[in-house]
Design a protein around this motif. Sequence first.
Motif, PDB file in Angstrom:
ATOM      1  N   TYR A 287       0.786  -1.244   0.000  1.00  0.00           N
ATOM      2  CA  TYR A 287       0.000   0.000   0.000  1.00  0.00           C
ATOM      3  C   TYR A 287       0.816   1.292   0.000  1.00  0.00           C
ATOM      4  O   TYR A 287       0.280   2.355  -0.293  1.00  0.00           O
ATOM      5  CB  TYR A 287      -0.894   0.066   1.245  1.00  0.00           C
TER       6      TYR A 287
ATOM      7  N   TYR B  30       1.802   2.929   6.745  1.00  0.00           N
ATOM      8  CA  TYR B  30       2.557   1.988   5.898  1.00  0.00           C
ATOM      9  C   TYR B  30       3.926   2.531   5.527  1.00  0.00           C
ATOM     10  O   TYR B  30       4.582   1.994   4.649  1.00  0.00           O
ATOM     11  CB  TYR B  30       1.746   1.647   4.627  1.00  0.00           C
TER      12      TYR B  30
ATOM     13  N   LYS C 159      -1.778   2.377  16.180  1.00  0.00           N
ATOM     14  CA  LYS C 159      -3.186   1.968  16.280  1.00  0.00           C
ATOM     15  C   LYS C 159      -3.633   1.950  17.748  1.00  0.00           C
ATOM     16  O   LYS C 159      -4.787   2.252  18.060  1.00  0.00           O
ATOM     17  CB  LYS C 159      -3.394   0.600  15.621  1.00  0.00           C
TER      18      LYS C 159
ATOM     19  N   LEU D  25     -14.023  13.664  15.620  1.00  0.00           N
ATOM     20  CA  LEU D  25     -12.665  13.133  15.741  1.00  0.00           C
ATOM     21  C   LEU D  25     -11.589  14.180  15.534  1.00  0.00           C
ATOM     22  O   LEU D  25     -10.580  14.206  16.218  1.00  0.00           O
ATOM     23  CB  LEU D  25     -12.445  12.106  14.616  1.00  0.00           C
TER      24      LEU D  25
ATOM     25  N   GLY E 105     -11.316   7.041   7.229  1.00  0.00           N
ATOM     26  CA  GLY E 105     -12.715   7.035   7.663  1.00  0.00           C
ATOM     27  C   GLY E 105     -13.654   7.647   6.653  1.00  0.00           C
ATOM     28  O   GLY E 105     -14.794   7.219   6.516  1.00  0.00           O
TER      29      GLY E 105
ATOM     30  N   THR F  99     -14.737   5.250   3.441  1.00  0.00           N
ATOM     31  CA  THR F  99     -15.480   4.056   3.843  1.00  0.00           C
ATOM     32  C   THR F  99     -16.855   4.438   4.401  1.00  0.00           C
ATOM     33  O   THR F  99     -17.871   3.855   4.010  1.00  0.00           O
ATOM     34  CB  THR F  99     -14.667   3.300   4.904  1.00  0.00           C
TER      35      THR F  99
ATOM     36  N   THR G 138     -20.610   3.840   2.614  1.00  0.00           N
ATOM     37  CA  THR G 138     -21.609   3.031   3.326  1.00  0.00           C
ATOM     38  C   THR G 138     -22.901   3.822   3.528  1.00  0.00           C
ATOM     39  O   THR G 138     -24.006   3.306   3.306  1.00  0.00           O
ATOM     40  CB  THR G 138     -21.048   2.569   4.691  1.00  0.00           C
TER      41      THR G 138
ATOM     42  N   PRO H  36     -17.001  -1.442   1.624  1.00  0.00           N
ATOM     43  CA  PRO H  36     -16.323  -0.431   0.805  1.00  0.00           C
ATOM     44  C   PRO H  36     -15.017  -0.932   0.175  1.00  0.00           C
ATOM     45  O   PRO H  36     -14.704  -0.573  -0.942  1.00  0.00           O
ATOM     46  CB  PRO H  36     -16.035   0.699   1.794  1.00  0.00           C
ATOM     47  N   LEU H  37     -14.261  -1.791   0.907  1.00  0.00           N
ATOM     48  CA  LEU H  37     -12.996  -2.272   0.326  1.00  0.00           C
ATOM     49  C   LEU H  37     -13.235  -3.644  -0.296  1.00  0.00           C
ATOM     50  O   LEU H  37     -13.409  -4.624   0.420  1.00  0.00           O
ATOM     51  CB  LEU H  37     -11.915  -2.374   1.412  1.00  0.00           C
TER      52      LEU H  37
ATOM     53  N   ILE I 171      -8.299  -6.565  -0.647  1.00  0.00           N
ATOM     54  CA  ILE I 171      -7.320  -6.235   0.394  1.00  0.00           C
ATOM     55  C   ILE I 171      -6.014  -6.926   0.027  1.00  0.00           C
ATOM     56  O   ILE I 171      -6.027  -8.103  -0.336  1.00  0.00           O
ATOM     57  CB  ILE I 171      -7.861  -6.668   1.759  1.00  0.00           C
TER      58      ILE I 171
ATOM     59  N   ARG J 118      -1.685  -7.817   0.209  1.00  0.00           N
ATOM     60  CA  ARG J 118      -0.438  -7.982   0.944  1.00  0.00           C
ATOM     61  C   ARG J 118       0.641  -8.381  -0.051  1.00  0.00           C
ATOM     62  O   ARG J 118       0.341  -9.024  -1.058  1.00  0.00           O
ATOM     63  CB  ARG J 118      -0.546  -9.123   1.988  1.00  0.00           C
TER      64      ARG J 118
ATOM     65  N   PRO K 104     -16.362  -7.174   6.978  1.00  0.00           N
ATOM     66  CA  PRO K 104     -16.227  -5.890   6.292  1.00  0.00           C
ATOM     67  C   PRO K 104     -15.142  -4.997   6.903  1.00  0.00           C
ATOM     68  O   PRO K 104     -14.654  -4.083   6.253  1.00  0.00           O
ATOM     69  CB  PRO K 104     -17.612  -5.248   6.463  1.00  0.00           C
ATOM     70  N   PHE K 105     -14.763  -5.276   8.163  1.00  0.00           N
ATOM     71  CA  PHE K 105     -13.718  -4.468   8.801  1.00  0.00           C
ATOM     72  C   PHE K 105     -12.377  -5.198   8.836  1.00  0.00           C
ATOM     73  O   PHE K 105     -11.472  -4.818   9.577  1.00  0.00           O
ATOM     74  CB  PHE K 105     -14.154  -4.077  10.218  1.00  0.00           C
ATOM     75  N   GLY K 106     -12.255  -6.281   8.061  1.00  0.00           N
ATOM     76  CA  GLY K 106     -11.008  -7.026   8.009  1.00  0.00           C
ATOM     77  C   GLY K 106     -10.813  -7.872   9.258  1.00  0.00           C
ATOM     78  O   GLY K 106     -11.755  -8.078  10.048  1.00  0.00           O
TER      79      GLY K 106
ATOM     80  N   HIS L 149      -4.094  -6.041  10.893  1.00  0.00           N
ATOM     81  CA  HIS L 149      -4.455  -4.805  10.190  1.00  0.00           C
ATOM     82  C   HIS L 149      -5.944  -4.480  10.296  1.00  0.00           C
ATOM     83  O   HIS L 149      -6.454  -3.638   9.561  1.00  0.00           O
ATOM     84  CB  HIS L 149      -4.031  -4.891   8.723  1.00  0.00           C
TER      85      HIS L 149
ATOM     86  N   CYS M 199      -9.552  -3.047  11.142  1.00  0.00           N
ATOM     87  CA  CYS M 199      -9.958  -1.650  11.293  1.00  0.00           C
ATOM     88  C   CYS M 199     -10.057  -1.269  12.776  1.00  0.00           C
ATOM     89  O   CYS M 199     -10.580  -2.038  13.577  1.00  0.00           O
ATOM     90  CB  CYS M 199     -11.325  -1.483  10.638  1.00  0.00           C
TER      91      CYS M 199
HETATM   92  C1  HEM Z   1      -8.338  -0.797   8.418  1.00  0.00           C
HETATM   93  C2  HEM Z   1     -12.894  -1.161   6.696  1.00  0.00           C
HETATM   94  C3  HEM Z   1     -14.032   3.041   8.885  1.00  0.00           C
HETATM   95  C4  HEM Z   1      -9.423   3.574  10.249  1.00  0.00           C
HETATM   96  C5  HEM Z   1      -9.476  -1.247   7.766  1.00  0.00           C
HETATM   97  C6  HEM Z   1      -9.569  -2.507   7.044  1.00  0.00           C
HETATM   98  C7  HEM Z   1     -10.838  -2.604   6.562  1.00  0.00           C
HETATM   99  C8  HEM Z   1     -11.555  -1.418   6.973  1.00  0.00           C
HETATM  100  C9  HEM Z   1     -11.406  -3.751   5.738  1.00  0.00           C
HETATM  101  C10 HEM Z   1      -8.454  -3.536   6.885  1.00  0.00           C
HETATM  102  C11 HEM Z   1      -7.511  -3.193   5.746  1.00  0.00           C
HETATM  103  C12 HEM Z   1      -6.455  -4.257   5.502  1.00  0.00           C
HETATM  104  O1  HEM Z   1      -6.466  -5.308   6.150  1.00  0.00           O
HETATM  105  O2  HEM Z   1      -5.602  -4.041   4.625  1.00  0.00           O
HETATM  106  C13 HEM Z   1     -13.585  -0.062   7.166  1.00  0.00           C
HETATM  107  C14 HEM Z   1     -15.011   0.155   6.969  1.00  0.00           C
HETATM  108  C15 HEM Z   1     -15.329   1.331   7.589  1.00  0.00           C
HETATM  109  C16 HEM Z   1     -14.109   1.851   8.172  1.00  0.00           C
HETATM  110  C17 HEM Z   1     -15.942  -0.796   6.232  1.00  0.00           C
HETATM  111  C18 HEM Z   1     -16.645   2.054   7.718  1.00  0.00           C
HETATM  112  C19 HEM Z   1     -17.805   1.614   7.357  1.00  0.00           C
HETATM  113  C20 HEM Z   1     -12.882   3.520   9.453  1.00  0.00           C
HETATM  114  C21 HEM Z   1     -12.827   4.735  10.223  1.00  0.00           C
HETATM  115  C22 HEM Z   1     -11.530   4.902  10.595  1.00  0.00           C
HETATM  116  C23 HEM Z   1     -10.766   3.781  10.071  1.00  0.00           C
HETATM  117  C24 HEM Z   1     -14.025   5.635  10.538  1.00  0.00           C
HETATM  118  C25 HEM Z   1     -10.920   5.986  11.430  1.00  0.00           C
HETATM  119  C26 HEM Z   1     -11.528   6.620  12.365  1.00  0.00           C
HETATM  120  C27 HEM Z   1      -8.743   2.438   9.883  1.00  0.00           C
HETATM  121  C28 HEM Z   1      -7.351   2.179  10.218  1.00  0.00           C
HETATM  122  C29 HEM Z   1      -7.055   0.904   9.718  1.00  0.00           C
HETATM  123  C30 HEM Z   1      -8.260   0.421   9.058  1.00  0.00           C
HETATM  124  C31 HEM Z   1      -6.417   3.124  10.977  1.00  0.00           C
HETATM  125  C32 HEM Z   1      -5.785   0.128   9.960  1.00  0.00           C
HETATM  126  C33 HEM Z   1      -4.927  -0.135   8.798  1.00  0.00           C
HETATM  127  C34 HEM Z   1      -3.903  -1.203   9.102  1.00  0.00           C
HETATM  128  O3  HEM Z   1      -3.687  -1.635  10.220  1.00  0.00           O
HETATM  129  O4  HEM Z   1      -3.278  -1.597   8.117  1.00  0.00           O
HETATM  130  N1  HEM Z   1     -10.698  -0.599   7.701  1.00  0.00           N
HETATM  131  N2  HEM Z   1     -13.071   0.987   7.881  1.00  0.00           N
HETATM  132  N3  HEM Z   1     -11.640   2.968   9.375  1.00  0.00           N
HETATM  133  N4  HEM Z   1      -9.253   1.357   9.199  1.00  0.00           N
HETATM  134 FE1  HEM Z   1     -11.170   1.128   8.611  1.00  0.00          FE
END
Ligand code: HEM
Length: 529
Positions: free
Chosen positions: A125, A139, A150, A208, A314, A317, A321, A378-379, A382, A384, A461-463, A467, A469
């Motif tokens: 990334y 990254y 984090k 935030l 944020g 995504t 949604t 949204p994603l 993903i 690596r 959906p949030f992984g 990594h 979320c």
């Molecule tokens: C990581 C989804 C909202 C901050 C991720 C990942 C997913 C994801 C799938 C994993 C990515 C990976 O494994 O490569 C979503 C969805 C959201 C959302 C569906 C809302 C519906 C947010 C919001 C924030 C945020 C609001 C901040 C306030 C982060 C961060 C990571 C992350 C910092 C970590 C990246 C990492 O460790 O590599 N998110 N996200 N996300 N997201 Fe979200």
Amino acid sequence: MGVLSALVDQLNPVTQRLAQQSTPVLVFGGIFAFCVITTVLNIIQQLLFVDSNKPPVVFHIFPFFGSTINYGIDPYKFFFACQEKYGDTFTFILLGRKMTVYLGPKGNDFIFNGKLSQVCAEEAYTHLTTPVFGTDVVYDCPNHKLMDQKRFMKFGLTSETFRAYVPLIIEEVETYLKNSPLFSARKGPVDLLAVIPELTIFTASRTLQGKEIRKGFTGEVAGLYHDLDAGFTPMNFMFPWFPFPQNKRRDAAQRKMAQTYMDIITKRRAAAARGKQPEEKDMIWNLMNQKYKDGTVVPDKEIAHMMIALLMAGQHTSMATMTWILLHLASRPDVVQDLYEEQLRIFGKDLEPLTYESLGELTLHNYVIKETLRIHPPLHSIMRKVKSPMRVPNTHWVIPDNHYLMAAPGVSAIDGKYFKNPTAYDPYRWAGEKVTIEEEEEKFDFGYGLVSKGTSSPYLPFGAGRHRCIGEQFANVQLGTLLAMFVRLLKMNLPDGQKEPAPPDYASLIAMPQRPATMIYEWRKPEKK
Ligand code: HEM
């Protein structure tokens, strides 16, 4: 001899002219021949020299471009077609990169929970994210530093902060809807792609990001955000350094945006030195009070870059949604009515103000968010980078270290093996259907609190894993409040004759609805507007 040399002298200008004229012809002819030969060799190689120790390669005509177009137009259609032909594991060529996809819950586990010595998110990334976020964060730093970052971010995402955020989000939505010329009629069409990006950024920045940044969104910060955002394009996976005008604007905006945060930090430190208490404990305040595990204070520049990362992670995504939520609701007035009745039951006929605690009681509202994320995570992909060869369990395939891995948890989320009638939008399914959900999953602490490893869930959906979320709870508070406010204030429908929401557009990194994403709104109480 004399005649011969005279003849050569006469012919010389002619041959030179011919050589000059034919140079472009020769160059293009050479390029054409090279393309034909490499294309033929590429096809022969795929047909005759199959390496049975590696996952099957998706058949493609052109080297380098491979399956880029099919994947880019509709990744889900591409994944399902490949799954049918090759099974859950296959490799395709994406602009010269060898991407090995592993679908299904086992694939998600393989990729999300791969060992640090085997998989790396940074190398997948960083080209895209570092020019936008800035250096030394996310990254652009070793993984252990990201885990620490984090951990800091999570300290700023607590129930206490969320409790304070809900009234701020309500105020933003009411002010926006009541003052926007887009909602000035009693009833009318509105393009959600003009409204929701603004509402998400105003609500995220007011909460935030803090008061100062929210104020900036009515002025210079909005332009900076726009330029940074334009740097987030799939093209920049390949050419992040190329001096396209939008890349130059991105770099200038990154520097100015970082400076804006650093100026805020300097002012706040000066105020604290004068003994002034902070007015609000937002994320900047939280990051200013954190230390890395080795005791180092977080430099102001890194705080600024983390704030940009949070803003960008944020915004896209949540905005995608929320847009999908409203489009689906507009296609299902029956669900909107049930949501309204749920609010009447919980808040009484005068609809008492929403609170953080009451959001948890809005069961159907939460199902709507879950169901929308099931159909429109949204994603969609993903990634690596493989760091050392990885054997695919129960096969003789080994994925070499010049490959990338791609997980697509959105595929298992719409697979009939795990969800009945999988492509139907049905929020009520979450009340009944038995699905392996994350809460029942094994948990692990990667350095920023316990998270689910997601080892067998088809719905991620949030992984999952290191990594995963950290913004899920914030997203739920933001989306839940926005949704509840829309339901309170408006009735929603699709334009006459349209039955389904607009189809997805995969041209950007996040799956958005195609334009126009029109919804017909109608004020429930126009006199209160
Ligand atoms: C990581 C989804 C909202 C901050 C991720 C990942 C997913 C994801 C799938 C994993 C990515 C990976 O494994 O490569 C979503 C969805 C959201 C959302 C569906 C809302 C519906 C947010 C919001 C924030 C945020 C609001 C901040 C306030 C982060 C961060 C990571 C992350 C910092 C970590 C990246 C990492 O460790 O590599 N998110 N996200 N996300 N997201 Fe979200």
